[in-house]
Design a protein around this motif. Sequence first.
Motif, PDB file in Angstrom:
ATOM      1  N   MET A   1       0.856  -1.172   0.000  1.00  0.00           N
ATOM      2  CA  MET A   1       0.000   0.000   0.000  1.00  0.00           C
ATOM      3  C   MET A   1       0.904   1.237   0.000  1.00  0.00           C
ATOM      4  O   MET A   1       1.892   1.297   0.733  1.00  0.00           O
ATOM      5  CB  MET A   1      -0.905  -0.010   1.230  1.00  0.00           C
ATOM      6  CG  MET A   1      -1.850   1.143   1.255  1.00  0.00           C
ATOM      7  SD  MET A   1      -3.045   1.265   2.623  1.00  0.00           S
ATOM      8  CE  MET A   1      -3.031  -0.260   3.436  1.00  0.00           C
ATOM      9  N   GLU A   2       0.546   2.229  -0.782  1.00  0.00           N
ATOM     10  CA  GLU A   2       1.311   3.473  -0.867  1.00  0.00           C
ATOM     11  C   GLU A   2       1.200   4.266   0.431  1.00  0.00           C
ATOM     12  O   GLU A   2       0.230   4.143   1.170  1.00  0.00           O
ATOM     13  CB  GLU A   2       0.774   4.347  -2.006  1.00  0.00           C
ATOM     14  CG  GLU A   2       0.966   3.768  -3.389  1.00  0.00           C
ATOM     15  CD  GLU A   2       0.401   4.691  -4.454  1.00  0.00           C
ATOM     16  OE1 GLU A   2       0.396   5.922  -4.252  1.00  0.00           O
ATOM     17  OE2 GLU A   2      -0.042   4.170  -5.481  1.00  0.00           O
ATOM     18  N   ASP A   5      -2.018   6.312   0.689  1.00  0.00           N
ATOM     19  CA  ASP A   5      -3.180   5.470   1.027  1.00  0.00           C
ATOM     20  C   ASP A   5      -3.146   5.098   2.507  1.00  0.00           C
ATOM     21  O   ASP A   5      -4.164   5.126   3.193  1.00  0.00           O
ATOM     22  CB  ASP A   5      -3.205   4.202   0.169  1.00  0.00           C
ATOM     23  CG  ASP A   5      -3.576   4.478  -1.282  1.00  0.00           C
ATOM     24  OD1 ASP A   5      -4.149   5.555  -1.557  1.00  0.00           O
ATOM     25  OD2 ASP A   5      -3.303   3.611  -2.126  1.00  0.00           O
ATOM     26  N   ARG A   6      -1.972   4.758   2.996  1.00  0.00           N
ATOM     27  CA  ARG A   6      -1.809   4.416   4.411  1.00  0.00           C
ATOM     28  C   ARG A   6      -2.196   5.606   5.294  1.00  0.00           C
ATOM     29  O   ARG A   6      -2.872   5.452   6.307  1.00  0.00           O
ATOM     30  CB  ARG A   6      -0.365   3.990   4.670  1.00  0.00           C
ATOM     31  CG  ARG A   6      -0.118   3.398   6.018  1.00  0.00           C
ATOM     32  CD  ARG A   6       1.320   2.896   6.152  1.00  0.00           C
ATOM     33  NE  ARG A   6       1.667   1.889   5.161  1.00  0.00           N
ATOM     34  CZ  ARG A   6       1.379   0.596   5.256  1.00  0.00           C
ATOM     35  NH1 ARG A   6       0.751   0.152   6.315  1.00  0.00           N
ATOM     36  NH2 ARG A   6       1.721  -0.247   4.317  1.00  0.00           N
ATOM     37  N   ILE A   8      -4.311   8.031   4.499  1.00  0.00           N
ATOM     38  CA  ILE A   8      -5.771   8.178   4.407  1.00  0.00           C
ATOM     39  C   ILE A   8      -6.456   7.157   5.314  1.00  0.00           C
ATOM     40  O   ILE A   8      -7.389   7.496   6.051  1.00  0.00           O
ATOM     41  CB  ILE A   8      -6.246   8.043   2.936  1.00  0.00           C
ATOM     42  CG1 ILE A   8      -5.792   9.264   2.128  1.00  0.00           C
ATOM     43  CG2 ILE A   8      -7.757   7.864   2.861  1.00  0.00           C
ATOM     44  CD1 ILE A   8      -5.959   9.115   0.627  1.00  0.00           C
ATOM     45  N   VAL A   9      -6.001   5.925   5.279  1.00  0.00           N
ATOM     46  CA  VAL A   9      -6.588   4.882   6.129  1.00  0.00           C
ATOM     47  C   VAL A   9      -6.411   5.251   7.600  1.00  0.00           C
ATOM     48  O   VAL A   9      -7.349   5.128   8.398  1.00  0.00           O
ATOM     49  CB  VAL A   9      -5.966   3.505   5.820  1.00  0.00           C
ATOM     50  CG1 VAL A   9      -6.387   2.470   6.848  1.00  0.00           C
ATOM     51  CG2 VAL A   9      -6.355   3.049   4.421  1.00  0.00           C
ATOM     52  N   THR A  27      -3.539  15.519   3.587  1.00  0.00           N
ATOM     53  CA  THR A  27      -2.639  14.734   2.740  1.00  0.00           C
ATOM     54  C   THR A  27      -1.939  15.551   1.657  1.00  0.00           C
ATOM     55  O   THR A  27      -0.994  15.060   1.043  1.00  0.00           O
ATOM     56  CB  THR A  27      -3.408  13.593   2.048  1.00  0.00           C
ATOM     57  OG1 THR A  27      -4.445  14.151   1.242  1.00  0.00           O
ATOM     58  CG2 THR A  27      -3.979  12.617   3.056  1.00  0.00           C
ATOM     59  N   ARG A  37      -9.000   7.819  -4.296  1.00  0.00           N
ATOM     60  CA  ARG A  37      -8.222   6.893  -3.466  1.00  0.00           C
ATOM     61  C   ARG A  37      -9.110   6.184  -2.441  1.00  0.00           C
ATOM     62  O   ARG A  37      -8.968   4.984  -2.219  1.00  0.00           O
ATOM     63  CB  ARG A  37      -7.073   7.614  -2.768  1.00  0.00           C
ATOM     64  CG  ARG A  37      -5.913   7.912  -3.693  1.00  0.00           C
ATOM     65  CD  ARG A  37      -4.807   8.666  -2.961  1.00  0.00           C
ATOM     66  NE  ARG A  37      -3.700   8.935  -3.838  1.00  0.00           N
ATOM     67  CZ  ARG A  37      -2.619   8.159  -3.965  1.00  0.00           C
ATOM     68  NH1 ARG A  37      -2.516   7.053  -3.248  1.00  0.00           N
ATOM     69  NH2 ARG A  37      -1.655   8.489  -4.785  1.00  0.00           N
ATOM     70  N   VAL A  38     -10.021   6.928  -1.822  1.00  0.00           N
ATOM     71  CA  VAL A  38     -10.921   6.322  -0.837  1.00  0.00           C
ATOM     72  C   VAL A  38     -11.798   5.270  -1.516  1.00  0.00           C
ATOM     73  O   VAL A  38     -11.963   4.167  -1.003  1.00  0.00           O
ATOM     74  CB  VAL A  38     -11.773   7.394  -0.114  1.00  0.00           C
ATOM     75  CG1 VAL A  38     -12.897   6.750   0.689  1.00  0.00           C
ATOM     76  CG2 VAL A  38     -10.891   8.251   0.793  1.00  0.00           C
ATOM     77  N   ARG A  40     -11.145   3.581  -4.198  1.00  0.00           N
ATOM     78  CA  ARG A  40     -10.292   2.447  -4.550  1.00  0.00           C
ATOM     79  C   ARG A  40     -10.002   1.587  -3.311  1.00  0.00           C
ATOM     80  O   ARG A  40     -10.031   0.359  -3.367  1.00  0.00           O
ATOM     81  CB  ARG A  40      -9.001   2.951  -5.194  1.00  0.00           C
ATOM     82  CG  ARG A  40      -8.183   1.869  -5.830  1.00  0.00           C
ATOM     83  CD  ARG A  40      -7.030   2.379  -6.691  1.00  0.00           C
ATOM     84  NE  ARG A  40      -6.262   3.416  -6.027  1.00  0.00           N
ATOM     85  CZ  ARG A  40      -5.996   4.610  -6.564  1.00  0.00           C
ATOM     86  NH1 ARG A  40      -6.435   4.918  -7.757  1.00  0.00           N
ATOM     87  NH2 ARG A  40      -5.296   5.487  -5.891  1.00  0.00           N
ATOM     88  N   LEU A  41      -9.740   2.233  -2.168  1.00  0.00           N
ATOM     89  CA  LEU A  41      -9.506   1.500  -0.913  1.00  0.00           C
ATOM     90  C   LEU A  41     -10.752   0.726  -0.486  1.00  0.00           C
ATOM     91  O   LEU A  41     -10.652  -0.385   0.030  1.00  0.00           O
ATOM     92  CB  LEU A  41      -9.061   2.465   0.189  1.00  0.00           C
ATOM     93  CG  LEU A  41      -7.655   3.046   0.026  1.00  0.00           C
ATOM     94  CD1 LEU A  41      -7.463   4.263   0.930  1.00  0.00           C
ATOM     95  CD2 LEU A  41      -6.598   1.985   0.306  1.00  0.00           C
ATOM     96  N   ARG A  44     -11.077  -2.347  -2.827  1.00  0.00           N
ATOM     97  CA  ARG A  44     -10.073  -3.365  -2.497  1.00  0.00           C
ATOM     98  C   ARG A  44     -10.356  -4.035  -1.156  1.00  0.00           C
ATOM     99  O   ARG A  44      -9.710  -5.017  -0.799  1.00  0.00           O
ATOM    100  CB  ARG A  44      -8.678  -2.740  -2.465  1.00  0.00           C
ATOM    101  CG  ARG A  44      -8.151  -2.395  -3.831  1.00  0.00           C
ATOM    102  CD  ARG A  44      -6.776  -1.758  -3.841  1.00  0.00           C
ATOM    103  NE  ARG A  44      -5.897  -2.134  -2.768  1.00  0.00           N
ATOM    104  CZ  ARG A  44      -4.968  -1.326  -2.244  1.00  0.00           C
ATOM    105  NH1 ARG A  44      -4.831  -0.092  -2.696  1.00  0.00           N
ATOM    106  NH2 ARG A  44      -4.189  -1.735  -1.278  1.00  0.00           N
TER     107      ARG A  44
END
Length: 146
Positions: A1-2, A5-6, A8-9, A27, A37-38, A40-41, A44
């Motif tokens: 995970m980029e 993305d990390r 954001i999580v 960010t 990105r959200v 896409r997360l 996934r």
Amino acid sequence: MEDLDRQIVRLLAQDGRRSFTDLAKDTGLSVSAVHQRVRRLEKRGVLRGYQASVDPEAVGLALTAFVSIKPIDPAAPDDAPDRLAHLPAIEACHSVAGEESYILKVRVESPSALEGLLQEIRAAANVATRTTVVLSTPYEGRPPAL
């Protein structure tokens, strides 16, 4: 995970109601990039949902316990989670290594409600139980260490 993305999580784990605008500010991304990105997360399965954090005592569930279960007949099918899924007092079911097969986290109103739930668990899944009652919870539900 980029790393983005990390980040954001991590931010959403701290506050699931954080807006895309706030996430963008935190960010350095645009609002549309954060939104993509959200989504896409979510697709996934990294972000599985958003929920309210409820104080169990405030809604009448003052007693928390951990119930370890193991089958009475070791040759029986390992289907206890399916047999117990209908019991809403079971907050979590964890498959574990060791003597027990699963550890259940349960929340109920009272000791008598716990006794009744234990009877339901034993009957529904044909298991033996070992119960640990929680006295206090210094912390729980912490976000993952990302």
